[in-house]
Write a protein that holds these residues in place. Structure first.
Motif, PDB file in Angstrom:
ATOM      1  N   ILE A 367      48.305  47.799  50.050  1.00  0.00           N
ATOM      2  CA  ILE A 367      46.981  47.252  49.863  1.00  0.00           C
ATOM      3  C   ILE A 367      46.713  46.566  48.523  1.00  0.00           C
ATOM      4  CG2 ILE A 367      44.318  47.828  49.968  1.00  0.00           C
ATOM      5  CD1 ILE A 367      44.969  50.202  51.683  1.00  0.00           C
ATOM      6  N   LYS A 368      46.557  45.442  48.573  1.00  0.00           N
ATOM      7  CA  LYS A 368      46.361  44.374  47.403  1.00  0.00           C
ATOM      8  C   LYS A 368      44.879  44.606  46.750  1.00  0.00           C
ATOM      9  CE  LYS A 368      49.546  41.175  49.395  1.00  0.00           C
ATOM     10  NZ  LYS A 368      49.801  39.885  49.958  1.00  0.00           N
ATOM     11  N   ILE A 369      45.090  45.090  45.440  1.00  0.00           N
ATOM     12  CA  ILE A 369      43.963  45.440  44.788  1.00  0.00           C
ATOM     13  C   ILE A 369      43.353  44.060  44.104  1.00  0.00           C
ATOM     14  CG2 ILE A 369      42.887  46.456  42.780  1.00  0.00           C
ATOM     15  CD1 ILE A 369      44.567  48.995  43.124  1.00  0.00           C
ATOM     16  N   ARG A 370      44.216  43.094  44.130  1.00  0.00           N
ATOM     17  CA  ARG A 370      43.798  41.949  43.320  1.00  0.00           C
ATOM     18  C   ARG A 370      42.873  41.197  44.077  1.00  0.00           C
ATOM     19  NH1 ARG A 370      49.213  40.559  44.816  1.00  0.00           N
ATOM     20  NH2 ARG A 370      49.196  39.021  46.550  1.00  0.00           N
ATOM     21  N   ASN A 371      42.616  41.623  45.707  1.00  0.00           N
ATOM     22  CA  ASN A 371      41.665  40.674  46.359  1.00  0.00           C
ATOM     23  C   ASN A 371      40.192  41.205  45.955  1.00  0.00           C
ATOM     24  OD1 ASN A 371      43.896  39.452  47.606  1.00  0.00           O
ATOM     25  ND2 ASN A 371      44.151  40.890  49.265  1.00  0.00           N
ATOM     26  N   ILE A 372      40.299  42.277  45.278  1.00  0.00           N
ATOM     27  CA  ILE A 372      38.887  42.773  45.088  1.00  0.00           C
ATOM     28  C   ILE A 372      38.930  43.051  43.642  1.00  0.00           C
ATOM     29  CG2 ILE A 372      38.264  43.593  47.294  1.00  0.00           C
ATOM     30  CD1 ILE A 372      38.980  46.495  46.215  1.00  0.00           C
ATOM     31  N   LYS A 373      39.596  42.197  42.816  1.00  0.00           N
ATOM     32  CA  LYS A 373      39.369  42.491  41.242  1.00  0.00           C
ATOM     33  C   LYS A 373      38.158  42.055  40.747  1.00  0.00           C
ATOM     34  CE  LYS A 373      41.302  37.639  40.707  1.00  0.00           C
ATOM     35  NZ  LYS A 373      42.425  36.814  40.081  1.00  0.00           N
ATOM     36  N   PHE A 374      37.264  41.442  41.420  1.00  0.00           N
ATOM     37  CA  PHE A 374      35.975  41.269  40.634  1.00  0.00           C
ATOM     38  C   PHE A 374      35.308  42.478  40.770  1.00  0.00           C
ATOM     39  CE2 PHE A 374      35.365  41.255  45.641  1.00  0.00           C
ATOM     40  CZ  PHE A 374      34.192  41.774  45.773  1.00  0.00           C
ATOM     41  N   ILE A 375      35.473  43.666  41.345  1.00  0.00           N
ATOM     42  CA  ILE A 375      34.716  44.758  41.494  1.00  0.00           C
ATOM     43  C   ILE A 375      35.202  45.434  40.088  1.00  0.00           C
ATOM     44  CG2 ILE A 375      34.658  47.048  42.287  1.00  0.00           C
ATOM     45  CD1 ILE A 375      34.884  45.802  45.103  1.00  0.00           C
ATOM     46  N   TYR A 376      36.516  45.424  39.908  1.00  0.00           N
ATOM     47  CA  TYR A 376      37.090  46.176  38.531  1.00  0.00           C
ATOM     48  C   TYR A 376      36.263  45.250  37.223  1.00  0.00           C
ATOM     49  CZ  TYR A 376      38.379  49.008  42.191  1.00  0.00           C
ATOM     50  OH  TYR A 376      38.869  49.673  43.212  1.00  0.00           O
ATOM     51  N   HIS A 377      36.591  43.966  37.407  1.00  0.00           N
ATOM     52  CA  HIS A 377      35.947  43.072  36.450  1.00  0.00           C
ATOM     53  C   HIS A 377      34.563  43.365  36.060  1.00  0.00           C
ATOM     54  CE1 HIS A 377      39.224  39.661  36.981  1.00  0.00           C
ATOM     55  NE2 HIS A 377      39.691  40.880  36.320  1.00  0.00           N
ATOM     56  N   PHE A 378      33.657  43.525  37.168  1.00  0.00           N
ATOM     57  CA  PHE A 378      32.301  43.843  37.068  1.00  0.00           C
ATOM     58  C   PHE A 378      32.167  45.351  36.444  1.00  0.00           C
ATOM     59  CE2 PHE A 378      28.431  45.818  38.451  1.00  0.00           C
ATOM     60  CZ  PHE A 378      27.320  44.861  38.278  1.00  0.00           C
ATOM     61  N   PHE A 379      32.990  46.389  36.661  1.00  0.00           N
ATOM     62  CA  PHE A 379      32.921  47.587  36.233  1.00  0.00           C
ATOM     63  C   PHE A 379      33.153  47.530  34.621  1.00  0.00           C
ATOM     64  CE2 PHE A 379      35.092  51.538  34.727  1.00  0.00           C
ATOM     65  CZ  PHE A 379      33.982  52.465  35.270  1.00  0.00           C
ATOM     66  N   ILE A 380      34.067  46.941  34.238  1.00  0.00           N
ATOM     67  CA  ILE A 380      34.367  46.526  32.536  1.00  0.00           C
ATOM     68  C   ILE A 380      33.307  45.890  31.875  1.00  0.00           C
ATOM     69  CG2 ILE A 380      35.858  45.429  31.102  1.00  0.00           C
ATOM     70  CD1 ILE A 380      38.284  45.780  33.280  1.00  0.00           C
ATOM     71  N   PHE A 381      32.849  44.804  32.485  1.00  0.00           N
ATOM     72  CA  PHE A 381      31.592  44.196  31.961  1.00  0.00           C
ATOM     73  C   PHE A 381      30.456  45.021  31.746  1.00  0.00           C
ATOM     74  CE2 PHE A 381      33.646  39.825  33.602  1.00  0.00           C
ATOM     75  CZ  PHE A 381      34.413  39.826  32.476  1.00  0.00           C
ATOM     76  N   ASN A 382      30.106  45.645  32.623  1.00  0.00           N
ATOM     77  CA  ASN A 382      28.891  46.793  32.831  1.00  0.00           C
ATOM     78  C   ASN A 382      29.130  47.783  32.030  1.00  0.00           C
ATOM     79  OD1 ASN A 382      26.493  47.780  33.868  1.00  0.00           O
ATOM     80  ND2 ASN A 382      27.571  49.194  35.136  1.00  0.00           N
ATOM     81  N   TYR A 383      30.120  48.553  31.780  1.00  0.00           N
ATOM     82  CA  TYR A 383      30.264  49.750  30.898  1.00  0.00           C
ATOM     83  C   TYR A 383      30.580  49.136  29.333  1.00  0.00           C
ATOM     84  CZ  TYR A 383      29.531  52.754  34.758  1.00  0.00           C
ATOM     85  OH  TYR A 383      28.974  53.221  35.914  1.00  0.00           O
ATOM     86  N   ILE A 384      30.866  47.860  29.198  1.00  0.00           N
ATOM     87  CA  ILE A 384      30.895  47.507  27.742  1.00  0.00           C
ATOM     88  C   ILE A 384      29.571  47.208  27.243  1.00  0.00           C
ATOM     89  CG2 ILE A 384      31.495  45.358  26.553  1.00  0.00           C
ATOM     90  CD1 ILE A 384      34.325  45.302  27.818  1.00  0.00           C
ATOM     91  N   PHE A 385      28.569  46.571  28.250  1.00  0.00           N
ATOM     92  CA  PHE A 385      27.408  46.228  28.135  1.00  0.00           C
ATOM     93  C   PHE A 385      26.583  47.671  27.656  1.00  0.00           C
ATOM     94  CE2 PHE A 385      23.326  46.513  30.525  1.00  0.00           C
ATOM     95  CZ  PHE A 385      22.216  46.095  29.396  1.00  0.00           C
ATOM     96  N   LEU A 386      26.853  48.565  28.613  1.00  0.00           N
ATOM     97  CA  LEU A 386      25.936  50.073  28.499  1.00  0.00           C
ATOM     98  C   LEU A 386      26.556  50.556  27.145  1.00  0.00           C
ATOM     99  CD1 LEU A 386      26.621  51.839  31.828  1.00  0.00           C
ATOM    100  CD2 LEU A 386      24.267  50.389  30.901  1.00  0.00           C
ATOM    101  N   ILE A 387      27.893  50.623  26.683  1.00  0.00           N
ATOM    102  CA  ILE A 387      28.244  51.040  25.208  1.00  0.00           C
ATOM    103  C   ILE A 387      27.573  50.403  24.082  1.00  0.00           C
ATOM    104  CG2 ILE A 387      30.118  51.228  23.692  1.00  0.00           C
ATOM    105  CD1 ILE A 387      31.818  51.982  26.475  1.00  0.00           C
ATOM    106  N   PHE A 388      27.387  49.123  24.252  1.00  0.00           N
ATOM    107  CA  PHE A 388      26.732  48.035  23.226  1.00  0.00           C
ATOM    108  C   PHE A 388      25.240  48.574  23.295  1.00  0.00           C
ATOM    109  CE2 PHE A 388      24.347  44.501  22.016  1.00  0.00           C
ATOM    110  CZ  PHE A 388      24.713  44.260  20.930  1.00  0.00           C
ATOM    111  N   VAL A 389      24.537  48.728  24.512  1.00  0.00           N
ATOM    112  CA  VAL A 389      23.170  48.949  24.430  1.00  0.00           C
ATOM    113  C   VAL A 389      22.930  50.325  23.659  1.00  0.00           C
ATOM    114  CG1 VAL A 389      21.180  49.641  25.827  1.00  0.00           C
ATOM    115  CG2 VAL A 389      22.525  47.818  26.469  1.00  0.00           C
ATOM    116  N   TYR A 390      23.772  51.390  23.873  1.00  0.00           N
ATOM    117  CA  TYR A 390      23.323  52.635  23.446  1.00  0.00           C
ATOM    118  C   TYR A 390      23.978  52.666  21.907  1.00  0.00           C
ATOM    119  CZ  TYR A 390      22.275  54.599  27.810  1.00  0.00           C
ATOM    120  OH  TYR A 390      21.657  54.907  29.192  1.00  0.00           O
TER     121      TYR A 390
END
Length: 433
Positions: A367-390
């Motif tokens: 099962i190729k994870i790269r086909n849904i890599k946008f989900i994990y990019h979103f996860f990284i961007f989102n939690y970088i944002f949360l850490i910065f906010v707090y």
């Protein structure tokens, strides 16, 4: 009993908003009727947003609005080029029936509780009441704490509280339930298995994610619903299906996010980032950037000309505080943030499900994870944002984490649901079903 009838009326009104302006049976858009319906609801939510900015209220025109909608639907479907009998398709009726039953079950839960959470009582309900009583966007300035968040979620609250034959604030929150259920149904519909499996998954995901507190005045449920829808459009973009409706839908979602929560503009930037990483042409990426930046600038331009406060939290967030942060304070904050983020991630059923799916995809190497890599990019961007906010917030970090982290994690958790859909579709056992 009359409350249930009013809830069914609001459900019916919501369904009507999914039926125009695009004919849902138009195969040039998609074989999936729910795809066209999702596009329609996004168009109509953006039209309602434009109404929310007008210097007059349309909430007293509910009969006229209903008649206009029915007229548009009549001319869209009941003509020589359309087959209205498709509305009575057995599979479609089954989907609507389960959708309605789940909606009524959740609605009865809300109608039997009624209490509002702190922010719901002190901020959102008051802004909703201003619209409910015929006020306009400009009238929000009369409320001292209007600047905390944009107004659109409260406008929807007021609009649907007035649209039924019982005018009560709780029915505005019933609309939130319809939008929430539809978003989960839409992502479930991407399952490549028979309808009864898709509907079973829909019910399961609702049971895993539903919590009354989310409908007790919070606006995060709108973010959850919109981001859940957006994951499907991103999958299409990353699969290079070249459907312009996916791109337009992401623009429409970005605009609603910007006007629903203060952090909405960050999610709009994340959406833009994921569009840039997709397989679409450079021209479309440039157009996407210009469009989303324009939507963000438009918001601040409207705030400027209407003399609204451009800084939503001047006490909590300011440059001077961030500049004067020392290394020891940052490390201390970071420790607290990471501990609480891990804790709330492990208490969110959808995030646990996503972690399990990710582990299974690593185990099943075909099962190729790269086909849904946008989900994990979103996860990284989102939690970088949360850490910065707090880190940049001047309030006590532990207090903030305890009072906000759970909701912030929930608001984006629907986006990751597509990883489950993708895993089931790619896993070979489904072909035997």
């Amino acid at each position: 009993m009359i409350e249930i009838f009013n809830s069914i009326y609001i459900f019916t009104f919501f369904i009507l908003l999914t039926l125009f302006p695009i004919n849902i049976f138009n195969k040039r858009i998609s074989e999936n009727n729910l795809y066209s319906q999702s596009f329609n609801i996004l168009i109509n939510l953006n039209i309602l947003f434009l109404f929310s900015l007008l210097p007059f209220s349309i909430l007293d025109l509910k009969i006229h609005i209903l008649l206009l909608i029915l007229l548009i639907i009549f001319f869209t479907y009941f003509n020589k080029s359309s087959d209205y009998k498709k509305f009575f398709n057995r599979d479609l009726l089954l989907i609507y029936s389960i959708f309605l039953l789940v909606f009524l079950f959740l609605t009865s839960n809300v109608l039997n509780n009624l209490f509002l959470e702190w922010d719901g009582q002190k901020f959102y309900l008051i802004k909703s009441i201003i619209f409910f009583q015929g006020g306009t966007f400009n009238d929000l300035k009369t409320f001292e704490y209007n600047y905390f968040h944009p107004h659109y979620g409260q406008y929807l609250w007021a609009f649907f509280a007035r649209i039924g034959f019982i005018e009560n604030e709780v029915f505005g929150r019933v609309f939130y339930i319809a939008l929430y259920c539809f978003s989960v149904l839409f992502v479930s519909s991407k399952l490549k298995i028979k309808d009864y499996f898709m509907l079973s998954l829909f019910v399961l995901l609702i049971l895993l994610s539903f919590d009354y507190n989310l409908f007790a005045g919070w606006q995060e449920i709108i973010l959850f619903s919109l981001l859940t829808l957006s994951a499907v459009y991103f999958f299409n973009l990353y699969e290079n299906k070249k459907n312009i409706f996916d791109l337009i839908s992401l623009f429409l979602i970005s605009n609603i996010l910007i006007w629903t929560k203060a952090e909405g503009f960050v999610y709009a930037f994340i959406i833009l980032s994921l569009i840039v990483f997709s397989k679409i042409s450079a021209q479309k990426k440039l157009f996407s950037g210009l469009t989303i930046f324009s939507l963000i600038l438009l918001k601040y331009f409207i705030f400027y000309i209407t003399e609204f406060d451009l800084d939503p939290r001047p006490v909590q967030y300011n440059i001077e505080y961030v500049v004067n942060l020392d290394f020891a304070t940052i490390i201390s904050k970071l420790k607290t943030i990471i501990v609480f983020l891990i804790y709330y991630l492990t208490t969110n059923e959808l995030m646990i499900l996503n972690i399990l799916v990710f582990a299974l995809m690593i185990f099943f190497k075909n099962i190729k994870i790269r086909n849904i890599k946008f989900i994990y990019h979103f996860f990284i961007f989102n939690y970088i944002f949360l850490i910065f906010v707090y880190i940049s917030n001047s309030f006590d970090t532990e207090y903030l984490m305890r009072t906000t982290a759970e909701r912030l994690i929930f608001s984006t958790s629907g986006f990751y649901l597509y990883s489950l859909i993708y895993f089931i579709n790619e896993f070979k056992f489904y072909k035997k079903l």
